[in-house]
Scaffold this motif. Structure first.
Motif, PDB file in Angstrom:
ATOM      1  N   UNK A  10      -3.507  15.417  31.525  1.00 17.90           N
ATOM      2  CA  UNK A  10      -3.143  14.600  30.373  1.00 17.90           C
ATOM      3  C   UNK A  10      -1.780  13.880  31.164  1.00 17.90           C
ATOM      4  N   UNK A  11      -1.599  12.851  30.513  1.00 17.46           N
ATOM      5  CA  UNK A  11      -0.177  11.631  30.796  1.00 17.46           C
ATOM      6  C   UNK A  11      -0.305  11.304  29.078  1.00 17.46           C
ATOM      7  N   UNK A  12       1.447  12.078  28.856  1.00 17.02           N
ATOM      8  CA  UNK A  12       2.111  11.167  27.358  1.00 17.02           C
ATOM      9  C   UNK A  12       2.424  10.051  28.054  1.00 17.02           C
ATOM     10  N   UNK A  13       0.995   9.414  26.885  1.00 20.28           N
ATOM     11  CA  UNK A  13       2.149   7.789  27.107  1.00 20.28           C
ATOM     12  C   UNK A  13       3.451   7.436  26.807  1.00 20.28           C
ATOM     13  N   UNK A  14       4.694   6.960  27.835  1.00 17.86           N
ATOM     14  CA  UNK A  14       5.910   7.270  27.719  1.00 17.86           C
ATOM     15  C   UNK A  14       6.458   8.182  28.438  1.00 17.86           C
ATOM     16  N   UNK A  15       5.823   8.499  29.100  1.00 21.79           N
ATOM     17  CA  UNK A  15       6.353  10.395  29.802  1.00 21.79           C
ATOM     18  C   UNK A  15       6.382   9.704  31.132  1.00 21.79           C
ATOM     19  N   UNK A  16       7.852   9.840  31.643  1.00 24.44           N
ATOM     20  CA  UNK A  16       8.385   8.908  33.220  1.00 24.44           C
ATOM     21  C   UNK A  16       7.925  10.563  33.980  1.00 24.44           C
ATOM     22  N   UNK A  17       7.761  10.041  35.163  1.00 28.40           N
ATOM     23  CA  UNK A  17       7.567  10.879  36.409  1.00 28.40           C
ATOM     24  C   UNK A  17       9.046  10.809  37.594  1.00 28.40           C
ATOM     25  N   UNK A  66       4.822  17.738  30.973  1.00 25.45           N
ATOM     26  CA  UNK A  66       5.416  18.705  31.025  1.00 25.45           C
ATOM     27  C   UNK A  66       4.577  19.043  32.462  1.00 25.45           C
ATOM     28  N   UNK A  67       4.168  18.398  33.657  1.00 20.58           N
ATOM     29  CA  UNK A  67       3.415  19.471  34.430  1.00 20.58           C
ATOM     30  C   UNK A  67       4.510  18.627  35.722  1.00 20.58           C
ATOM     31  N   UNK A  68       4.043  19.707  36.994  1.00 26.18           N
ATOM     32  CA  UNK A  68       5.065  19.798  37.759  1.00 26.18           C
ATOM     33  C   UNK A  68       3.957  19.434  38.826  1.00 26.18           C
ATOM     34  N   UNK A  69       4.528  19.687  40.224  1.00 27.41           N
ATOM     35  CA  UNK A  69       3.806  19.368  41.317  1.00 27.41           C
ATOM     36  C   UNK A  69       4.982  19.120  42.439  1.00 27.41           C
ATOM     37  N   UNK A  70       4.198  18.766  43.964  1.00 27.59           N
ATOM     38  CA  UNK A  70       5.564  18.817  45.084  1.00 27.59           C
ATOM     39  C   UNK A  70       3.795  18.201  45.894  1.00 27.59           C
TER      40      UNK A  70
END
Length: 123
Positions: free
Chosen positions: A62-69, A111-115
């Motif tokens: 899930x992606x929170x609206x307005x949350x940057x990458x 709130x997520x992380x990956x590479x």
């Protein structure tokens, strides 16, 4: 590592047929995929005047609206870094990095992380 094949089922929205081969790089943890628009030499440093360094980021989570990458990139084998922030989160974007080479991108969003590792070729 760049793969050319069907995208994971959760990243196929908008692709027809859905199982067509597409150039992409999966996140190390499988939480995100970077979809590229060429099978070879998709990304250039500096960017080409007639071809953008376009990446479609698709999050499995899930992606929170307005949350940057947020991208914290490191040129492999060096201490050279670059930081980019994509205000719309995982979505279509242009990601330009300062020099050619293999870059490790540490990604964070909602709130997520990956590479992922992406290669940029000289222009």
């Amino acid at each position: 590592m760049l793969a050319v094949g069907p995208l994971p089922a959760w990243a196929r929205s908008g692709f027809h047929p859905p199982n067509q081969p597409v150039a992409h790089v999966m996140g190390a943890q499988g939480k995100i995929v970077a979809i590229l628009w060429a099978r070879h030499d998709a990304l250039h440093a500096p960017p080409l005047p007639n071809q953008a360094n376009k990446i479609l980021w698709v999050s499995r989570l899930d992606v929170q609206p307005g949350s940057p990458l947020t991208i914290r990139a490191t040129l492999n084998g060096t201490d050279r870094t670059a930081t980019r922030e994509l205000p719309n989160g995982p979505a279509p974007s242009y990601v330009n990095l300062p020099v050619a080479g293999c870059w490790t991108l540490n990604l964070s969003w909602s709130g997520h992380e990956d590479q992922v590792e992406l290669g940029y070729v000289p222009s």
